[in-house]
Design an enzyme around this catalytic site. Structure first.
Site, PDB file in Angstrom:
ATOM      1  N   LYS A 149      15.690  -6.623 -15.094  1.00 51.95           N
ATOM      2  CA  LYS A 149      15.313  -5.185 -14.744  1.00 51.95           C
ATOM      3  C   LYS A 149      14.238  -4.242 -13.983  1.00 51.95           C
ATOM      4  O   LYS A 149      12.657  -4.967 -14.644  1.00 51.95           O
ATOM      5  CB  LYS A 149      15.612  -4.502 -15.569  1.00 51.95           C
ATOM      6  N   GLY A 201       3.731  -4.819 -17.666  1.00 57.42           N
ATOM      7  CA  GLY A 201       3.655  -4.091 -18.217  1.00 57.42           C
ATOM      8  C   GLY A 201       2.768  -3.378 -18.920  1.00 57.42           C
ATOM      9  O   GLY A 201       1.534  -4.303 -18.974  1.00 57.42           O
ATOM     10  N   SER A 202       3.166  -2.262 -19.370  1.00 57.82           N
ATOM     11  CA  SER A 202       1.599  -2.043 -20.177  1.00 57.82           C
ATOM     12  C   SER A 202       2.071  -2.540 -21.661  1.00 57.82           C
ATOM     13  O   SER A 202       3.018  -2.947 -22.175  1.00 57.82           O
ATOM     14  CB  SER A 202       2.014  -0.624 -20.466  1.00 57.82           C
ATOM     15  N   VAL A 203       0.540  -2.762 -22.339  1.00 54.75           N
ATOM     16  CA  VAL A 203       0.317  -3.137 -23.488  1.00 54.75           C
ATOM     17  C   VAL A 203       1.465  -2.904 -24.795  1.00 54.75           C
ATOM     18  O   VAL A 203       2.318  -2.470 -25.233  1.00 54.75           O
ATOM     19  CB  VAL A 203      -0.880  -2.314 -24.458  1.00 54.75           C
ATOM     20  N   PRO A 204       1.240  -0.694 -24.602  1.00 57.57           N
ATOM     21  CA  PRO A 204       2.323  -0.369 -25.397  1.00 57.57           C
ATOM     22  C   PRO A 204       3.545  -0.380 -25.295  1.00 57.57           C
ATOM     23  O   PRO A 204       5.142  -0.789 -26.807  1.00 57.57           O
ATOM     24  CB  PRO A 204       2.308   1.298 -25.142  1.00 57.57           C
ATOM     25  N   THR A 205       4.211  -1.092 -24.500  1.00 55.31           N
ATOM     26  CA  THR A 205       5.942  -1.316 -24.064  1.00 55.31           C
ATOM     27  C   THR A 205       5.960  -2.400 -24.580  1.00 55.31           C
ATOM     28  O   THR A 205       7.067  -3.169 -25.428  1.00 55.31           O
ATOM     29  CB  THR A 205       5.853  -0.906 -22.540  1.00 55.31           C
ATOM     30  N   GLU A 223       3.014  -9.983 -19.974  1.00 53.67           N
ATOM     31  CA  GLU A 223       2.222 -10.200 -19.024  1.00 53.67           C
ATOM     32  C   GLU A 223       1.677  -9.116 -19.212  1.00 53.67           C
ATOM     33  O   GLU A 223       2.341  -7.902 -18.512  1.00 53.67           O
ATOM     34  CB  GLU A 223       2.290 -11.043 -18.242  1.00 53.67           C
TER      35      GLU A 223
END
Length: 318
Positions: A149, A201-205, A223
Site C-alpha cells: 500500500k 512512516g510516522s511514529v504515531p502510525t 522505519e
C-alpha cells in the site's frame, strides 16, 4: 493528488475490505507457486526486474518526480538505488540456507529457513518507488508474496513497479498494490492471512500498527521518523561539515525521516558556519523539479507546505 503546480493528474479509488481481501487471496495463491521455486529461479526473475528498471530509468524517474515533487536529479538516484537493491537480494536468494548442528551421542539438529507467506508493505511518500523496492526485494527473494500500500499522496510509481514484476515473470498476483489511506492500512494489518507487516512512516502510525499486529502475533518491521542530531566541532573539516549539514537538512526538500534537524555547532565557529550555510542555502536552485538544474523541488502537498511555513513563522517570532 497533485504535482507541483497543484494540477490533479489522476484519481484513484481507495481499496476497501473486498479489494484488500482479493489482493491478499491473490498473493496467497501466487505464494504457493513462488515459494516452491528454487532460490536460483527466484534470483533470475528479480535480476530481470532489476534490468527492466535500469533500462527504463529515465521514464521511471520522471514518473517519480511527477508523483512526489522531488527533483529529477534526485529521482534518478532513487531509481538506481532501487535496481541495485533488487540485484543485491537476487544475489542472496540462491544461498539462503539453514544450519546443521552437531549434538552429543551422534545426534544432530538442523534449522530450515522458510518463507512466512503474504507480507504487507506500507510505504511512505518521500521515497515511494525506492521504499517499495527496499521492502519487496528481501521479501520476494526469500519466497514470500507481497501486498503493498503506497501513501495516498504518491500512489503512482508503485503501480509501475507491479507492472515491471509481471513483465519480469513473477507468478500472477505475487506483488499486489492496494490504494488508500489509514483505513486500507488497518484492513491489511488486521487480515488473518497477512504474516508480516513492514511500515515506513510516522511514529504515531507505527505505534498503532504495532498494536494491531500484536493481536495476531504478526511480525513487524518499523522505519519511523527521527530527530537526528548533527554535532560539529571547531576542528572539523569545515567544507565537509557545511556540505553535511546542507544535505542532512535539504535532501528531498527536507522530507526525510533521518534528517539532521538539530545542528549543534561549537560556539568558536558558530558565526562562520552560520554565514557559510546561509550563503550556500541561498544558492540552492528551487523550481520545476523536471528541469535539469533544479536542486529543490516541490513539497508533497498544500497542508505540508502550510505546516512548514508555520515552523518558519514560529522560528522568526522566537
Amino acid at each position: 493528488f497533485q504535482t507541483c503546480p497543484g494540477r490533479v493528474i489522476c484519481k484513484l479509488v481507495c481499496s476497501g475490505e473486498k479489494e484488500v481481501d482479493l489482493a491478499v487471496q491473490s498473493a496467497k495463491a501466487a505464494f504457493k507457486i513462488w515459494s516452491q521455486m528454487s532460490g536460483m529461479e527466484r534470483s533470475r526473475v528479480l535480476l530481470e526486474a532489476a534490468r527492466i528498471i535500469r533500462e527504463q530509468r529515465e521514464e521511471i524517474a520522471t514518473l517519480e518526480t511527477i508523483n512526489n515533487g522531488k527533483s529529477i536529479f534526485e529521482a534518478r538516484v532513487d531509481i538506481d538505488i532501487s535496481w541495485q537493491c533488487l540485484e543485491y537480494y537476487a544475489g542472496l536468494a540462491g544461498s539462503l540456507a539453514g544450519e546443521h548442528i552437531q549434538l552429543p551421542g551422534g545426534s544432530f539438529g538442523y534449522t530450515r529457513r522458510e518463507p512466512l507467506g503474504v507480507c504487507a508493505g506500507i510505504g511512505a511518500w518521500n521515497y515511494p518507488f525506492q521504499t517499495a523496492c527496499w521492502k519487496c526485494a528481501p521479501a520476494l527473494a526469500c519466497g514470500n508474496a507481497m501486498v503493498f500500500k503506497p501513501s495516498p499522496f504518491t500512489p503512482i510509481s508503485v503501480v509501475k513497479l507491479a507492472e515491471i514484476f509481471t513483465e519480469a515473470g513473477v507468478p500472477k498476483g505475487l506483488f499486489n498494490v492496494v490504494q488508500g489511506g489509514a483505513a486500507t492500512g488497518q484492513l491489511l494489518c488486521h487480515h488473518p492471512d497477512v504474516a508480516k507487516i513492514s511500515f515506513t512512516g510516522s511514529v504515531p502510525t507505527g505505534s498503532k500498527i504495532m498494536e494491531m499486529a500484536a493481536k495476531g502475533i504478526k511480525q513487524v518491521t518499523l522505519e519511523l521518523g527521527g530527530k537526528s542530531p548533527l554535532i560539529i566541532f571547531s576542528d572539523c573539516a569545515f567544507e565537509n561539515a557545511v556540505n553535511g549539514a546542507l544535505m542532512a537538512n535539504f535532501l528531498t526538500q527536507g522530507e526525510v525521516c533521518s534528517n539532521g534537524t538539530r545542528v549543534f555547532v561549537e560556539r568558536k565557529i558558530l558565526d562562520a558556519f552560520t554565514k557559510e550555510v546561509v550563503k550556500r542555502t541561498q544558492k540552492i536552485k528551487i523550481g520545476d523539479p523536471l528541469l535539469e538544474d533544479t536542486r529543490m523541488g516541490a513539497l508533497i502537498n498544500r497542508p505540508h507546505l502550510d505546516r512548514v511555513l508555520g515552523f518558519i513563522k514560529q522560528a522568526k517570532e522566537q
